[in-house]
Design a protein around this motif. Structure first.
Motif, short mmCIF file in Angstrom:
data_model
loop_
_atom_site.label_atom_id
_atom_site.label_comp_id
_atom_site.label_asym_id
_atom_site.label_seq_id
_atom_site.Cartn_x
_atom_site.Cartn_y
_atom_site.Cartn_z
N VAL A 78 24.25 -2.93 -43.03
CA VAL A 78 25.27 -2.72 -42.00
C VAL A 78 24.61 -2.96 -40.65
N CYS A 79 25.21 -3.81 -39.86
CA CYS A 79 24.62 -4.24 -38.59
C CYS A 79 25.42 -3.68 -37.42
N SER A 80 24.74 -3.08 -36.45
CA SER A 80 25.41 -2.52 -35.27
C SER A 80 24.64 -2.91 -34.02
N GLY A 81 25.38 -3.38 -33.01
CA GLY A 81 24.71 -3.76 -31.77
C GLY A 81 25.67 -4.40 -30.79
N TYR A 82 25.18 -5.42 -30.07
CA TYR A 82 25.96 -6.10 -29.05
C TYR A 82 25.82 -7.61 -29.18
N PRO A 198 39.49 -14.90 -18.89
CA PRO A 198 38.94 -16.12 -18.27
C PRO A 198 37.65 -15.82 -17.49
N CYS A 199 36.81 -16.83 -17.34
CA CYS A 199 35.58 -16.68 -16.56
C CYS A 199 35.45 -17.87 -15.62
N GLY A 200 34.39 -17.85 -14.83
CA GLY A 200 34.22 -18.87 -13.81
C GLY A 200 35.05 -18.55 -12.58
N ASN A 201 35.26 -17.25 -12.37
CA ASN A 201 36.04 -16.78 -11.24
C ASN A 201 35.25 -15.72 -10.48
N GLU A 202 35.89 -15.06 -9.54
CA GLU A 202 35.18 -14.07 -8.72
C GLU A 202 34.72 -12.88 -9.55
N GLN A 203 35.52 -12.46 -10.51
CA GLN A 203 35.17 -11.31 -11.34
C GLN A 203 34.06 -11.64 -12.33
N PHE A 204 34.16 -12.81 -12.99
CA PHE A 204 33.17 -13.24 -13.97
C PHE A 204 32.69 -14.64 -13.59
N PRO A 205 31.75 -14.74 -12.66
CA PRO A 205 31.30 -16.05 -12.15
C PRO A 205 30.48 -16.82 -13.18
N GLU A 206 30.22 -18.08 -12.87
CA GLU A 206 29.38 -18.92 -13.74
C GLU A 206 28.03 -18.23 -13.96
N GLY A 207 27.59 -18.22 -15.22
CA GLY A 207 26.33 -17.59 -15.56
C GLY A 207 26.45 -16.12 -15.94
N TYR A 208 27.61 -15.52 -15.73
CA TYR A 208 27.80 -14.12 -16.06
C TYR A 208 27.67 -13.91 -17.58
N ILE A 209 26.98 -12.84 -17.98
CA ILE A 209 26.83 -12.52 -19.39
C ILE A 209 27.69 -11.32 -19.73
N HIS A 210 28.60 -11.51 -20.67
CA HIS A 210 29.51 -10.45 -21.11
C HIS A 210 28.96 -9.84 -22.39
N SER A 211 28.83 -8.51 -22.42
CA SER A 211 28.26 -7.80 -23.57
C SER A 211 29.36 -7.05 -24.32
N ARG A 212 29.43 -7.25 -25.65
CA ARG A 212 30.49 -6.63 -26.44
C ARG A 212 29.90 -5.95 -27.68
N PRO A 213 30.19 -4.65 -27.91
CA PRO A 213 29.65 -3.93 -29.06
C PRO A 213 30.34 -4.37 -30.36
N PHE A 214 29.62 -4.27 -31.46
CA PHE A 214 30.20 -4.62 -32.76
C PHE A 214 29.52 -3.83 -33.88
N ILE A 215 30.19 -3.83 -35.02
CA ILE A 215 29.61 -3.35 -36.27
C ILE A 215 30.12 -4.26 -37.37
N LEU A 216 29.27 -4.60 -38.34
CA LEU A 216 29.70 -5.49 -39.42
C LEU A 216 28.85 -5.28 -40.65
N TYR A 217 29.36 -5.77 -41.76
CA TYR A 217 28.63 -5.78 -43.02
C TYR A 217 28.07 -7.17 -43.26
N ASN A 218 26.81 -7.26 -43.67
CA ASN A 218 26.20 -8.51 -44.10
C ASN A 218 25.77 -8.39 -45.55
#
Length: 238
Positions: A78-82, A198-218
């Motif tokens: 079971v894998c958990s992270g971002y 959407p990205c490439g705007n004032e809130q999420f400019p070019e190069g911005y890294i978005h981090s999202r948590p997850f859990i899954l079975y492998n």
């Protein structure tokens, strides 16, 4: 070799990530509730193997991501992270995944004493390719590692969830659970998918890294005994 600095990052990441597929994470994260982040784990709580070798209950594998017939189930983790996605030309591109692997889903609540493997970035992967390294973090018992690359994906109805998938491995090395793994099936996921905003705007400019948590079975597969295919390692045994 996994660097100690990488593991220190997970100490922060996994405390805020989901601990299980069901319910409020606070209901299941009980192992750390009475202690401190700086409490060292008891030796009898550290895993002595990588993987759970009993096929997980209530798991069904869609036909599209079933490994070839000459392969058989070996173990699951079971894998958990971002997962991290970078904004490139107004498009979210997969950057890398930072996660820990556990032999059982309930073991996640017992971090940091319970992880058995870790992901590492595959620096050789082309931009946007979902490919990463997986390796044991209990070298006293297991030194194996590999590279895995996605070959088939099945999008889920919930666009926030990582797609179901089939992956092919390469560069197997070391001695232990991963040394003869050839395919990895991802039949159960929650969270971590490419951002829908959407990205490439004032809130999420070019190069911005978005981090999202997850859990899954492998689910990890290796050749059946007596298979006509001979498995060869990419790297010499170390």
């Amino acid at each position: 070799m996994v660097k100690l600095e990488i593991l220190s990052i997970f100490a922060i990441l996994l405390f805020s990530a989901s601990c299980s597929f069901a319910g409020d994470p606070s209901d299941s994260c009980i192992c750390n509730s009475g202690g401190s982040l700086f409490d060292l784990p008891s030796l009898d709580m550290i895993p002595t193997k990588v993987g759970n070798y009993e096929f997980p209950k209530s798991i069904e594998i869609p036909q599209n991501i079933t490994p070839p017939a000459d392969q058989e189930f070996k173990f699951y983790l079971v894998c958990s992270g971002y997962s991290w996605h970078r904004c490139v030309n107004k498009t979210w591109i997969f950057e890398e995944s930072r996660a820990l692997f556990f032999n059982n889903e309930e073991d996640i609540s017992c971090y940091p004493r319970s992880a058995s493997a870790v992901t590492v970035k595959n620096a050789a992967a082309p931009q946007g390719t979902v490919s990463l390294g997986i390796g044991s973090i209990i070298p006293e018992y297991d030194t194996s590692r590999l590279i895995t690359t996605a070959i088939v994906t099945i999008p889920k109805s919930n666009k926030n969830d990582i797609p179901l998938g089939l992956e092919k491995t390469s560069n197997n090395a070391g001695k232990g659970a991963f040394e003869d793994v050839t395919y990895i099936v991802r039949p159960k996921t929650k969270g971590g998918n490419t951002p829908t905003i959407p990205c490439g705007n004032e809130q999420f400019p070019e190069g911005y890294i978005h981090s999202r948590p997850f859990i899954l079975y492998n689910l990890f597969y290796h050749p059946k005994k007596g298979s006509s295919k001979v498995y060869r390692r990419s790297y010499r045994q170390q």
